[in-house]
Structure formats: structure tokens, C-alpha cells
Scaffold this motif. Sequence first.
Motif, PDB file in Angstrom:
ATOM      1  N   GLU A 117      56.825  44.490  45.835  1.00  0.00           N
ATOM      2  CA  GLU A 117      55.661  45.135  45.246  1.00  0.00           C
ATOM      3  C   GLU A 117      55.263  44.408  43.971  1.00  0.00           C
ATOM      4  O   GLU A 117      56.110  43.850  43.260  1.00  0.00           O
ATOM      5  N   ALA A 118      53.964  44.412  43.678  1.00  0.00           N
ATOM      6  CA  ALA A 118      53.489  43.799  42.440  1.00  0.00           C
ATOM      7  C   ALA A 118      54.025  44.585  41.257  1.00  0.00           C
ATOM      8  O   ALA A 118      53.852  45.806  41.184  1.00  0.00           O
ATOM      9  N   PRO A 119      54.695  43.919  40.314  1.00  0.00           N
ATOM     10  CA  PRO A 119      55.291  44.655  39.204  1.00  0.00           C
ATOM     11  C   PRO A 119      54.274  45.214  38.211  1.00  0.00           C
ATOM     12  O   PRO A 119      54.517  46.244  37.589  1.00  0.00           O
ATOM     13  N   ILE A 120      53.138  44.547  38.041  1.00  0.00           N
ATOM     14  CA  ILE A 120      52.146  44.973  37.049  1.00  0.00           C
ATOM     15  C   ILE A 120      50.764  44.946  37.712  1.00  0.00           C
ATOM     16  O   ILE A 120      50.076  43.914  37.716  1.00  0.00           O
ATOM     17  N   GLU A 121      50.347  46.073  38.267  1.00  0.00           N
ATOM     18  CA  GLU A 121      49.062  46.109  38.982  1.00  0.00           C
ATOM     19  C   GLU A 121      47.874  45.921  38.044  1.00  0.00           C
ATOM     20  O   GLU A 121      46.818  45.468  38.481  1.00  0.00           O
ATOM     21  N   ARG A 122      48.045  46.248  36.768  1.00  0.00           N
ATOM     22  CA  ARG A 122      46.895  46.143  35.859  1.00  0.00           C
ATOM     23  C   ARG A 122      46.412  44.700  35.711  1.00  0.00           C
ATOM     24  O   ARG A 122      45.258  44.467  35.313  1.00  0.00           O
ATOM     25  N   LEU A 123      47.270  43.721  36.012  1.00  0.00           N
ATOM     26  CA  LEU A 123      46.826  42.325  35.932  1.00  0.00           C
ATOM     27  C   LEU A 123      45.699  42.041  36.921  1.00  0.00           C
ATOM     28  O   LEU A 123      44.953  41.072  36.749  1.00  0.00           O
ATOM     29  N   TRP A 124      45.597  42.875  37.954  1.00  0.00           N
ATOM     30  CA  TRP A 124      44.592  42.666  38.989  1.00  0.00           C
ATOM     31  C   TRP A 124      43.286  43.413  38.706  1.00  0.00           C
ATOM     32  O   TRP A 124      42.325  43.267  39.451  1.00  0.00           O
ATOM     33  N   GLN A 125      43.251  44.212  37.666  1.00  0.00           N
ATOM     34  CA  GLN A 125      42.045  44.974  37.339  1.00  0.00           C
ATOM     35  C   GLN A 125      41.244  44.163  36.322  1.00  0.00           C
ATOM     36  O   GLN A 125      41.491  44.217  35.121  1.00  0.00           O
ATOM     37  N   VAL A 126      40.317  43.359  36.818  1.00  0.00           N
ATOM     38  CA  VAL A 126      39.623  42.396  35.959  1.00  0.00           C
ATOM     39  C   VAL A 126      38.122  42.635  35.977  1.00  0.00           C
ATOM     40  O   VAL A 126      37.560  43.214  36.917  1.00  0.00           O
ATOM     41  N   GLU A 127      37.471  42.158  34.936  1.00  0.00           N
ATOM     42  CA  GLU A 127      36.020  42.314  34.807  1.00  0.00           C
ATOM     43  C   GLU A 127      35.517  41.332  33.769  1.00  0.00           C
ATOM     44  O   GLU A 127      36.294  40.811  32.960  1.00  0.00           O
ATOM     45  N   ARG A 128      34.241  41.092  33.776  1.00  0.00           N
ATOM     46  CA  ARG A 128      33.628  40.287  32.718  1.00  0.00           C
ATOM     47  C   ARG A 128      32.157  40.667  32.564  1.00  0.00           C
ATOM     48  O   ARG A 128      31.434  40.810  33.552  1.00  0.00           O
ATOM     49  N   GLY A 129      31.744  40.837  31.326  1.00  0.00           N
ATOM     50  CA  GLY A 129      30.332  41.017  31.008  1.00  0.00           C
ATOM     51  C   GLY A 129      29.727  42.335  31.453  1.00  0.00           C
ATOM     52  O   GLY A 129      28.519  42.409  31.664  1.00  0.00           O
ATOM     53  N   ILE A 130      30.556  43.374  31.586  1.00  0.00           N
ATOM     54  CA  ILE A 130      30.000  44.657  32.014  1.00  0.00           C
ATOM     55  C   ILE A 130      30.176  45.701  30.920  1.00  0.00           C
ATOM     56  O   ILE A 130      31.038  45.590  30.047  1.00  0.00           O
TER      57      ILE A 130
END
Length: 292
Positions: free
Chosen positions: A65-78
Motif C-alpha cells: 500500500e502507498a504509505p503517504i496518499e497525500r503525495l498523490w493529491q496535487v494541484e496547481r493554479g486553482i
Amino acid sequence: MMNIYSKLFQDIYLSTNGYVPAWPIGTTFQVGDIMLLQQHRMIPLGNLSDPYFGLDQYVESYVREAPIERLWQVERGINVMHKASDMIHVLDGYLLLEGQQAMIINFKERGDYFFRCKGITYTHFKNFQELEFEILQRLASQKCCFKDICVITDIATIDHYAMAIANKNKSCLIISGEDGSEYNLLDLADPDSFYINKKIKDLDDLRLKWEGGNIFFKARRMGLSSRGEHLITEYIHKYLPDALHRFESNILDYATTDFLPSNVLYPANVHEYFNFRKMNLDDVEEFLGNVR
């Protein structure tokens, strides 16, 4: 022109320590897949587990399992705002009913985006380094004559995801629900959440509650080693026909391995010419067609 997906690809690569979205987004790959990476195309050519390559008994992988899911929650300019309605009124030209909550997502520039996902697992090619020499032999000499391909060593599997990419400056997405609930961006990836898509303005790619799969990867890219470049450069200097000498600089810059005769390369010395390196951000930029 900067590819509209550039910001998404760059940020996911940097945030997740090297994962790249499969292309077209939503395409699935497997550990051990052999892939040709060209401008705007990822072309599958086989898998190392196929008996043809003679490695099917040796390829090992493991899942975690991915140890840190927050690394995948990405965004830019919103910019995300919430607006509640205690009466019927109009929001940016759309009717917002009494009791509804609206989430307004504004995108500043073309290519700005958000990406959210739920349920992430990793699959890793456990013994790639142990098999690297055998893989080089199979792919560059014994079974094929590849000179610039990628082998997928890691897969990130996503259960569900949501994303939106702006096609123009000042794009907008408005989400509202019937039950008065206040939503966040991660809710847009949740298959059990309920909301009404109220407004889409100038979005190039909008996916809400989409089923995922093996849609992100890391890879090793096969190419000339430093010693290989030296050996081939020497060979070209020595054996290039007189008629082609005026093109020598172009050949060395763009077609080095194309002038390597097949009888020069054989299984026992393939490692002297080629090696594998981690696919990096320069490879991503090359794929996107961006000039750095």
C-alpha cells in the motif's frame, strides 16, 4: 507551445518521487512491460514475463500500500471557494437552489489542474537489478535489437480518481449537491459521493469518480552508456564512408546507434555499450514535446 498536460505530469513526477501518468491517461501497464517512448506516444512492445524472452521464471514483483496518499493529491493554479444558499439565487449564471452548497473551482491559467485519488497500491519489480544484464542481452542482442526502450519497474494502482485541466485562462467548475453537504476535492474521486455537476467552463479534461487501475508507472530507460558512446564514436570516426563525412556531426548527435553494425554487438559485450537508467524529468519533457 507547452503541452496542456505538462503541469500535471511534472507535479506528479516530483511529488511522488518519479511516477508518470500512462498515456493516454487511463491506459494501464504492467510491471515488466517494454515500452517505446516517443513524442506524445507510449507504445507497448511486450512484457519480460513472456516466455519468448526466457525470463518468465525469474521476474519477481511485490505489492504494498502507498504509505503517504497525500503525495498523490496535487494541484496547481486553482482557487476553491464554498458558497451556501439559504434562498433561490443565481451563481455565475446557474441556478443554485435553497439548501444547496456550491464548491467553485477557479483555474487561473491554461493547463492549471487538480488531481485527487483514493486507494493507492504500489507494485515493484523486485529483482530488476539482478536481471539487468540478462535483460540487456535479450532486448539488445539475443531476441531483439532495441537501442532506446523503457522497461516498467513500478506501477501505482489507483482505485478511483478525479481530475480537471483548464483549456483556457480563467476556466471554472462548479459542483453542488442536493442534500446541502459541503464537498471537497477528494470527494470528487469518491464513487459513493453524490453531487450535481452544475457548470463546466473551458475544461479540456474532466473526470469525476473515475475508475482507475495501473495508470501510473516508473521505468528504466535503456540507452548508450558513457563507454558505449565512446566506443561507437570511435567506430564512426574510423569506418564512416567518405561520402557521409560531412554529416558526421549530425550522425553523432542524432543517429549514433543506427550506424552500429549488428556484428559488432553480441550478448557477451552488450553491457559495454548499453545500460539502464531511471526515467527522469527530461524524458517526461521529451515525451510532452516541451523545449527546456
